[in-house]
Design an enzyme around this catalytic site. Structure first.
Site, PDB file in Angstrom:
ATOM      1  N   PHE A 379       0.859  -1.188   0.000  1.00 19.68           N
ATOM      2  CA  PHE A 379       0.000   0.000   0.000  1.00 19.68           C
ATOM      3  C   PHE A 379       0.901   1.247   0.000  1.00 19.68           C
ATOM      4  O   PHE A 379       0.752   2.142   0.834  1.00 19.68           O
ATOM      5  CB  PHE A 379      -0.937   0.012   1.219  1.00 19.68           C
ATOM      6  CG  PHE A 379      -1.715  -1.274   1.409  1.00 19.68           C
ATOM      7  CD1 PHE A 379      -2.897  -1.499   0.724  1.00 19.68           C
ATOM      8  CD2 PHE A 379      -1.245  -2.262   2.258  1.00 19.68           C
ATOM      9  CE1 PHE A 379      -3.610  -2.688   0.900  1.00 19.68           C
ATOM     10  CE2 PHE A 379      -1.938  -3.447   2.441  1.00 19.68           C
ATOM     11  CZ  PHE A 379      -3.131  -3.667   1.759  1.00 19.68           C
ATOM     12  N   ASP A 458       0.883  -0.365   5.077  1.00 25.93           N
ATOM     13  CA  ASP A 458       0.132   0.828   5.504  1.00 25.93           C
ATOM     14  C   ASP A 458      -1.220   0.840   4.794  1.00 25.93           C
ATOM     15  O   ASP A 458      -1.469   1.662   3.909  1.00 25.93           O
ATOM     16  CB  ASP A 458       0.940   2.085   5.172  1.00 25.93           C
ATOM     17  CG  ASP A 458       0.295   3.362   5.717  1.00 25.93           C
ATOM     18  OD1 ASP A 458      -0.704   3.265   6.451  1.00 25.93           O
ATOM     19  OD2 ASP A 458       0.793   4.456   5.391  1.00 25.93           O
ATOM     20  N   CYS A 485      -4.231   3.659  10.282  1.00 24.00           N
ATOM     21  CA  CYS A 485      -5.031   4.804  10.710  1.00 24.00           C
ATOM     22  C   CYS A 485      -6.291   4.337  11.422  1.00 24.00           C
ATOM     23  O   CYS A 485      -7.146   5.151  11.769  1.00 24.00           O
ATOM     24  CB  CYS A 485      -5.387   5.686   9.511  1.00 24.00           C
ATOM     25  SG  CYS A 485      -6.342   4.834   8.233  1.00 24.00           S
TER      26      CYS A 485
END
Length: 536
Positions: A379, A458, A485
């Site tokens: 990613f 990520d 996140c």
């Protein structure tokens, strides 16, 4: 990891993620539920005593929910999520929604102030949906974010009491205002037939808060652009209409303002992306052309692009993007590396904290120092992580599904004369685990790539697909650095990665540390960096 076993572990993790929170430290990370029908609320009223929609109650807030609402307890034991309440505060709250075991409310008054409460510096805080925690002392914000990571690690990853020891201190920000390098604003119909620009209010999608005082999250350069747009709309007197998603009428959809530069002491540069339904002729003459001309003359603006039509899918964007002033290009510098960004490029929106996040990742990789390691960057986006560690290793292999991002990553490698990083377009949500390592370590043209020593991943908020996790376990890199996140989906994936080995070709990992990083002060969001080591 066999797919059947992976599915069982994933199902258990998902169930834990959805379960009600009852952590020992009273952290209640409750997700926002759908609205309950009035008939359902009335039918279940007898189970909740005399609490009904519209009632005002006095409650103490004990924690924050992941949505940013305060978690309170009603006298009958029901949890009340109260918008605007702060831990330690006693509030008067009006009940707005009821479910069987959960209620929603809005603060109407403070009966006892919270010890960590502060006066929000933004005049739009009460209405705007951008900064849920601006009324909370920043040190307390950082503490709450770390607590959230501890909670999901204990509850979803099943770390229990060990979660506290696994999670390090939250990496806070030096600057809590003017930190965003990118903001998107919406247009809506205002009073007197005029169009306004601003941010969506909390809980609404059909109106905007007119930011007459600007936005304290973005740069002063970006604020000047926003002010110029507001003034132009005021003078246009309704000739520039906001797009109405219900009727399909109107022109102005949104405007995105991006700021770059400053790390090397230079002036900041601004890119403005106007999304509209306008025809090519309207970009050359008329009110919209006048708006573009005004924006292009704001000091610092080096690029104005126009985006029209289309949608964004996993295969990329079908939108038409055209530079109407300058080029569709902006250069940002991060830890000495230049990144050339287009209007569609993803880049961390807090440059200063992104630099700290990258340094955290480099440290987590634990490079040997002889530049022998091979890094797999999953990613990878525009190559932020991979290019930042390229000088520490022998080779970087980056995977990304969005074609524009892959092009940006390749261009950024050339821009910085980095020759040991290659980037490929691969859909990491559509892998075949039965192929083992070849299911991931094969280029789109069929070339087999070497086994990595370190994996950096990520993913977006949904986390990683179980097939990708199964392949990573067959590859067996000595270290995985997982940036997320969304701590909840990260914890779910950590449970899969650390599940017991099912054989010689299935490597289990041990979770060493998780470090929260506050990328977005005054919001409920938190980034986290997890470090996993291969078990012997």
């Amino acid at each position: 990891m066999p797919r059947a076993f992976a599915r069982v572990v994933l199902a258990r993790a998902l169930a834990a993620a959805r379960a009600p929170v009852a952590h020992a430290a009273r952290r209640l990370a409750v997700a926002r539920p759908p609205c309950a029908a009035k008939s359902t609320a009335a039918a279940a009223a007898s189970d909740r005593g005399d609490v009904r929609v519209g009632d005002e109650v006095s409650v103490e807030c004990v924690d924050f929910a992941t949505s940013g609402e305060g978690v309170c307890k009603l006298a009958n034991g029901m949890v009340l999520l109260c918008d605007g309440a702060t831990p330690g505060e006693v509030v008067r709250a009006r009940v707005t929604k009821l479910r069987k075991k959960l209620a929603h409310g809005a603060k109407t008054a403070t009966e006892r102030a919270a010890p960590n409460a502060v006066t929000a510096p933004c005049p739009h805080h009460e209405q705007c949906g951008g900064c849920a925690w601006q009324h909370v002392n920043y040190d307390a914000q950082v503490g709450h974010k770390r607590n959230r990571v501890v909670d999901v690690l204990a509850r979803i990853y099943k770390a229990g009491e060990d979660a506290e020891a696994k999670v390090g201190a939250c990496v806070g920000a030096d600057e809590t205002s003017r930190y965003r390098n990118k903001m998107e604003f919406a247009f809506a119909s205002g009073t007197r037939g005029k169009t306004v620009v601003g941010l969506r209010p909390r809980g609404a999608n059909d109106s905007v808060v007119d930011l007459s005082g600007g936005c304290l999250l973005q740069s002063e350069e970006a604020d000047r652009v926003l002010a110029a747009i507001r003034e132009t709309l005021e003078r246009a007197d309704g000739r520039l209409e906001a797009f109405d998603r219900t009727s399909g009428e109107g022109t102005l959809r949104s405007v995105t303002i991006r700021t770059a530069g400053g790390e090397r002491g230079g002036e900041k540069a601004v890119m403005v992306d106007l999304a509209t339904t306008a025809s090519p002729n309207e970009l050359k003459t008329g009110p919209l052309a006048g708006l573009i001309d005004v924006v292009s003359k704001v000091p610092g603006v080096v690029s104005v692009v126009h985006t029209s039509g289309g949608t964004t899918t996993k295969a990329g964007s079908t939108k038409k993007v055209e530079a109407v002033f300058g080029e569709n290009k902006l250069v940002e510098t991060l830890n000495g590396i230049d990144f050339e960004l287009s209007s569609a490029s993803f880049f961390q929106t807090n440059t200063e904290q992104a630099a700290r996040l990258v340094r955290q990742v480099r440290e987590a990789c634990a490079f040997s120092g002889d530049k022998s390691e091979i890094v797999l960057d999953l990613f990878c986006g525009v190559g932020t992580m991979g290019l930042s560690v390229a000088s520490d290793c022998s080779r970087v292999m980056g995977w990304e599904v969005v074609p524009e991002a892959v092009k940006d990553a390749k261009r950024n490698a050339e821009l910085n004369n980095i020759t040991n990083a290659k980037f490929y377009r691969v859909d990491l949500a559509r892998l075949n685990p039965s192929k083992g390592p070849k299911g991931l370590l094969t280029t789109p043209k069929g070339k087999e790539l070497p086994m990595p020593d370190i994996v950096i991943t990520d993913p977006a908020r949904p986390g990683m697909d179980s097939a990708l996790i199964a392949i990573l376990r067959t590859i067996g890199a000595r270290r995985i650095v997982y940036v997320s996140c969304n701590p909840a989906t990260q914890a779910r994936d950590l449970l899969l990665l650390t599940a017991p080995s099912e054989g010689a070709d299935d490597v289990a990992y041990e979770l060493k540390t998780v470090t929260p990083v506050d990328m977005f002060p005054h919001t409920t969001h938190v980034e986290s960096v997890a470090v996993l080591e291969r078990k012997a």
